[in-house]
Design an enzyme around this catalytic site. Structure first.
Site, PDB file in Angstrom:
ATOM      1  N   HIS A   1       0.530  -1.133  -0.370  1.00  0.00           N
ATOM      2  CA  HIS A   1       0.219  -0.202  -0.141  1.00  0.00           C
ATOM      3  C   HIS A   1       0.900   1.075  -0.291  1.00  0.00           C
ATOM      4  O   HIS A   1       1.886   1.705   1.014  1.00  0.00           O
ATOM      5  CB  HIS A   1      -0.630   0.041   1.214  1.00  0.00           C
ATOM      6  CG  HIS A   1      -2.032  -1.135   1.498  1.00  0.00           C
ATOM      7  ND1 HIS A   1      -3.854  -1.096   1.061  1.00  0.00           N
ATOM      8  CD2 HIS A   1      -2.055  -2.128   1.722  1.00  0.00           C
ATOM      9  CE1 HIS A   1      -3.831  -1.915   0.872  1.00  0.00           C
ATOM     10  NE2 HIS A   1      -2.710  -3.535   0.935  1.00  0.00           N
TER      11      HIS A   1
ATOM     12  N   GLU B   1      -9.069 -12.232   4.891  1.00  0.00           N
ATOM     13  CA  GLU B   1      -8.428 -11.734   6.176  1.00  0.00           C
ATOM     14  C   GLU B   1      -8.946 -11.428   7.077  1.00  0.00           C
ATOM     15  O   GLU B   1      -8.729 -11.993   8.798  1.00  0.00           O
ATOM     16  CB  GLU B   1      -8.031 -10.569   5.819  1.00  0.00           C
ATOM     17  CG  GLU B   1      -7.070  -9.551   6.569  1.00  0.00           C
ATOM     18  CD  GLU B   1      -6.277  -8.532   6.552  1.00  0.00           C
ATOM     19  OE1 GLU B   1      -5.259  -7.707   6.984  1.00  0.00           O
ATOM     20  OE2 GLU B   1      -7.494  -7.194   5.443  1.00  0.00           O
TER      21      GLU B   1
ATOM     22  N   ASP C   1       2.462  -5.306   2.239  1.00  0.00           N
ATOM     23  CA  ASP C   1       1.881  -4.993   2.976  1.00  0.00           C
ATOM     24  C   ASP C   1       1.263  -3.645   2.642  1.00  0.00           C
ATOM     25  O   ASP C   1       1.202  -2.426   2.033  1.00  0.00           O
ATOM     26  CB  ASP C   1       0.476  -5.795   4.025  1.00  0.00           C
ATOM     27  CG  ASP C   1      -0.517  -5.661   4.439  1.00  0.00           C
ATOM     28  OD1 ASP C   1      -1.475  -5.396   3.232  1.00  0.00           O
ATOM     29  OD2 ASP C   1      -1.194  -5.289   5.675  1.00  0.00           O
TER      30      ASP C   1
END
Length: 343
Positions: free
Chosen positions: A18, A204, A282
């Site tokens: 991200h 998740e 991530d």
């Protein structure tokens, strides 16, 4: 000294990073002080515990709350450009050969009421400039932040499609447990009609059914996290057969309490099942990690063998949204004799 488990003759790739979770502490402090923002601290070390995670959080949304300080400093397009440029610089420092950076234009624009299209333009300019300087090819993935609900996500998608040529794919991220994929079928019909790839956060903070929805209703070609797939053998078989890749994020999953520990992570199961599992960072700005850390520290702690770690590296190339020619060029540039590397 930590052993190097990365195959140096094969590309090192991050498919799930991200952009808005990769902001440097130094940049948060600098922009915060420059623009007189109410930061919680006035020096790097005092700021660190407000941004970075050092122990497991109560859940995914508690982890996501750390984004506050990364988006608060996005006061204008210049700040968005800087964050994007520095993110690619950091990829270069980590020795990464290719990356797919994802971001939510609405999320980045919200705090200071920026124009989401202007945010996209600034990010694109920053990434292109840094990519030119570093030589690292980058593709962008637009995120629909499901937490805003379907209506805002339609507006976010409009911004992404207004700059369709800047993106290779669209993702759905945010509060998976309370905003199911079925609410976003119309959005991803438009995404697919625009010729963009689809990757979805699923499995998740919700169960295997969330992954099924991502695949069957949204057309997911890759799944971010997919931890809960381990409880559905039919799903594992389906993902293996259809080559639906998993974007594994080991440290993130421990920090969000999605798994109890590295050793408890299903990545070994995924690989044993034949799923195209990949290894990624991530939100490295929050997790305080690098991709080499995930390969050299996290992967061995998850019980992976050298062969399995190299397989993750190979899988990342297969699962990337590069064209076959671009994949071959990346391998040749790295010096590997075959597309599959020397494992």
């Amino acid at each position: 000294m930590t052993a190097n488990h990365i195959n140096p003759h094969f590309p090192l790739i991050d498919l799930h990073r991200h952009l808005d979770g990769s902001v440097r502490l130094e940049t948060i402090l600098d922009l915060g002080l420059t623009h007189g923002l109410p930061l919680p601290a006035q020096d790097i070390e005092s700021l660190r515990p407000y941004v970075q995670v050092s122990e497991a959080q109560a859940g995914v949304m508690a982890f996501i709350a750390r984004f506050e300080w990364m988006t608060r400093i996005l006061v204008n397009e210049d700040a968005c450009y800087r964050v994007a440029y520095e993110c690619v610089e950091d990829l270069s420092k980590e020795g990464i050969d290719y990356a797919e950076l994802r971001f939510s234009p609405w999320f980045m624009a919200e705090t200071h009421q920026l124009n989401p299209v202007a945010v996209i333009d600034a990010v694109v300019d920053g990434v292109r400039s840094a990519s030119s300087q570093t030589g690292i090819p980058i593709n962008l993935i637009g995120i629909l932040s499901r937490t805003y609900g379907p209506e805002i996500c339609h507006r976010e998608l409009e911004a992404i499609l207004a700059r369709r040529e800047a993106f290779v794919a669209v993702d759905l991220a945010g509060d998976e447990a309370n905003f199911p994929a079925e609410w976003y079928q119309a959005h991803f019909a438009l995404v697919r009609n625009a010729g963009l790839h689809v990757t979805i956060h699923a499995g998740e903070s919700a169960g295997a059914q969330s992954i099924w929805q991502a695949i069957q209703l949204l057309g997911a070609e890759r799944i971010g996290h997919a931890v809960q797939a381990q409880h559905d053998e039919t799903l594992l078989d389906f993902m293996t057969k259809k080559r639906i890749a998993v974007e594994v994020n080991l440290t993130s999953n421990v920090q969000t309490s999605t798994v109890k520990s590295y050793d408890d992570h299903p990545v070994r199961l995924f690989l044993d099942w034949g799923i195209c599992a990949t290894l990624n960072t991530d939100d490295p700005g929050i997790s305080a990690i690098t991709l080499p850390y995930e390969y050299n520290v996290a992967a061995p702690r998850a019980g992976l063998s050298q062969q399995q770690i190299w397989q993750l590296q190979q899988n990342a190339l297969e699962a990337s949204f590069l064209t076959p020619q671009q994949k071959s060029e990346l391998v040749l540039k790295k010096g590997s004799p075959t597309l599959h590397g020397d494992v």
